[in-house]
Design a protein around this motif. Structure first.
Motif, short mmCIF file in Angstrom:
data_model
loop_
_atom_site.label_atom_id
_atom_site.label_comp_id
_atom_site.label_asym_id
_atom_site.label_seq_id
_atom_site.Cartn_x
_atom_site.Cartn_y
_atom_site.Cartn_z
N SER A 30 0.85 -1.20 -0.08
CA SER A 30 0.07 -0.28 -0.05
C SER A 30 0.93 1.40 -0.03
CB SER A 30 -0.83 -0.05 1.07
OG SER A 30 -0.27 -0.05 2.43
N ASN A 31 2.20 1.24 0.25
CA ASN A 31 3.01 2.25 0.20
C ASN A 31 3.44 2.75 -1.14
OD1 ASN A 31 2.56 2.39 2.99
ND2 ASN A 31 4.78 1.42 3.52
N TYR A 32 3.11 1.84 -2.28
CA TYR A 32 3.95 2.25 -3.51
C TYR A 32 2.84 2.14 -4.62
CZ TYR A 32 8.02 1.14 -0.81
OH TYR A 32 9.10 1.00 0.15
N ALA A 33 3.12 3.18 -5.46
CA ALA A 33 2.31 3.33 -6.73
C ALA A 33 2.80 2.00 -7.57
CB ALA A 33 2.50 4.49 -7.61
N SER A 52 -2.01 4.82 -7.65
CA SER A 52 -1.48 5.39 -6.29
C SER A 52 -1.42 4.18 -5.29
CB SER A 52 -2.10 6.37 -5.57
OG SER A 52 -3.31 6.39 -5.20
N GLY A 53 -0.55 4.54 -4.39
CA GLY A 53 -0.52 3.45 -3.30
C GLY A 53 -1.96 3.12 -2.67
N SER A 54 -2.66 3.95 -2.32
CA SER A 54 -4.04 3.93 -1.68
C SER A 54 -4.98 3.29 -2.55
CB SER A 54 -4.29 5.16 -1.38
OG SER A 54 -4.69 6.04 -2.12
N GLY A 55 -4.68 3.66 -3.95
CA GLY A 55 -5.55 3.23 -5.10
C GLY A 55 -6.49 4.35 -5.27
N ALA A 56 -6.54 5.57 -4.63
CA ALA A 56 -7.33 6.60 -4.69
C ALA A 56 -7.23 7.46 -6.12
CB ALA A 56 -7.32 7.71 -3.71
N ASN A 57 -6.04 7.33 -6.75
CA ASN A 57 -5.56 7.96 -7.87
C ASN A 57 -5.07 7.36 -9.04
OD1 ASN A 57 -5.97 10.74 -6.80
ND2 ASN A 57 -4.55 10.39 -5.41
N THR A 58 -5.61 7.42 -10.31
CA THR A 58 -5.14 6.58 -11.40
C THR A 58 -5.01 7.61 -12.51
OG1 THR A 58 -7.50 6.42 -12.14
CG2 THR A 58 -6.70 4.56 -11.02
N TYR A 59 -4.20 7.04 -13.58
CA TYR A 59 -3.45 7.71 -14.68
C TYR A 59 -3.48 6.65 -15.90
CZ TYR A 59 0.01 10.67 -16.68
OH TYR A 59 0.74 11.47 -17.73
N TYR A 60 -3.98 7.21 -16.72
CA TYR A 60 -4.03 6.57 -18.18
C TYR A 60 -3.26 7.25 -19.29
CZ TYR A 60 -7.48 3.77 -15.43
OH TYR A 60 -8.02 3.06 -14.57
N VAL A 61 -2.80 6.21 -20.26
CA VAL A 61 -2.41 7.07 -21.35
C VAL A 61 -3.66 7.15 -22.34
CG1 VAL A 61 -1.98 4.71 -22.77
CG2 VAL A 61 -0.73 6.68 -23.33
N TYR A 95 3.70 -5.50 -18.76
CA TYR A 95 4.60 -5.73 -17.70
C TYR A 95 3.93 -4.77 -16.38
CZ TYR A 95 8.28 -7.13 -20.77
OH TYR A 95 9.02 -7.64 -21.65
N CYS A 96 4.04 -5.27 -15.27
CA CYS A 96 3.63 -4.58 -13.93
C CYS A 96 4.92 -3.94 -13.30
CB CYS A 96 2.60 -5.19 -13.06
SG CYS A 96 3.56 -6.63 -12.19
N ALA A 97 4.85 -2.91 -12.73
CA ALA A 97 6.12 -2.36 -12.18
C ALA A 97 5.62 -1.43 -10.87
CB ALA A 97 7.02 -1.60 -13.11
N SER A 98 6.41 -1.45 -9.83
CA SER A 98 6.34 -0.50 -8.66
C SER A 98 7.14 0.54 -8.81
CB SER A 98 6.47 -1.46 -7.40
OG SER A 98 7.79 -1.67 -7.32
N SER A 99 6.74 1.69 -8.06
CA SER A 99 7.50 2.95 -7.70
C SER A 99 7.02 3.58 -6.37
CB SER A 99 7.00 3.81 -9.16
OG SER A 99 7.49 4.95 -9.11
N THR A 100 7.65 4.51 -6.40
CA THR A 100 7.59 5.48 -4.86
C THR A 100 6.75 6.62 -5.17
OG1 THR A 100 9.57 6.46 -5.24
CG2 THR A 100 9.72 4.70 -3.73
N VAL A 101 6.57 6.93 -6.81
CA VAL A 101 5.88 7.82 -7.05
C VAL A 101 4.92 7.50 -8.13
CG1 VAL A 101 7.33 9.69 -6.37
CG2 VAL A 101 7.52 8.56 -8.75
#
Length: 122
Positions: A30-33, A52-61, A95-101
């Motif tokens: 939950s700490n990571y996007a 986002s980590g919480s799932g509250a924000n999303t972003y799409y191409v 591919y899936c990937a994890s990030s701090t931002v």
């Protein structure tokens, strides 16, 4: 050690649907996007969606807006990509990937899964 394992790829006809899953282990999910990227043969790895980590924000191409939905279940340490109205141009390794931002730039992602093939026939 962080591990990301994708599943759910396959062959589908144009207009069909697939749901990709990415199971994570080794960190507080939950700490990571989380992001989904795709790479077609001979092309660069492109951003698809991120959450986002919480799932509250999303972003799409733009090319997948209204067709794909990213979501995550922090209790199951899993992120999903629901893909509807698939087109032949969606064919790629995903591919899936994890990030701090929460970013679209793949260089901002620290850990990557092995990828799952999605093929959309016309």
């Amino acid at each position: 050690q962080v591990q990301l394992v994708e599943s759910g790829g396959g062959l589908v006809q144009a207009g069909g649907s697939l749901r990709l899953s990415c199971a994570a282990s080794g960190r507080t999910f939950s700490n990571y996007a989380m992001g989904w990227f795709r790479q077609a043969p001979g092309k660069e790895r492109d951003f698809v969606a991120a959450i986002s980590g919480s799932g509250a924000n999303t972003y799409y191409v733009d090319s997948v807006k209204g067709r794909f939905t990213i979501s995550k279940n922090n209790a199951k340490n899993t992120v999903y990509l629901q893909m509807n109205s698939l087109k032949p141009e969606d064919t790629a390794v995903y591919y899936c990937a994890s990030s701090t931002v929460l970013r679209a730039d793949p260089s901002q992602y620290n850990y990557w899964g092995q990828g799952t093939q999605v093929t959309v026939s016309s």
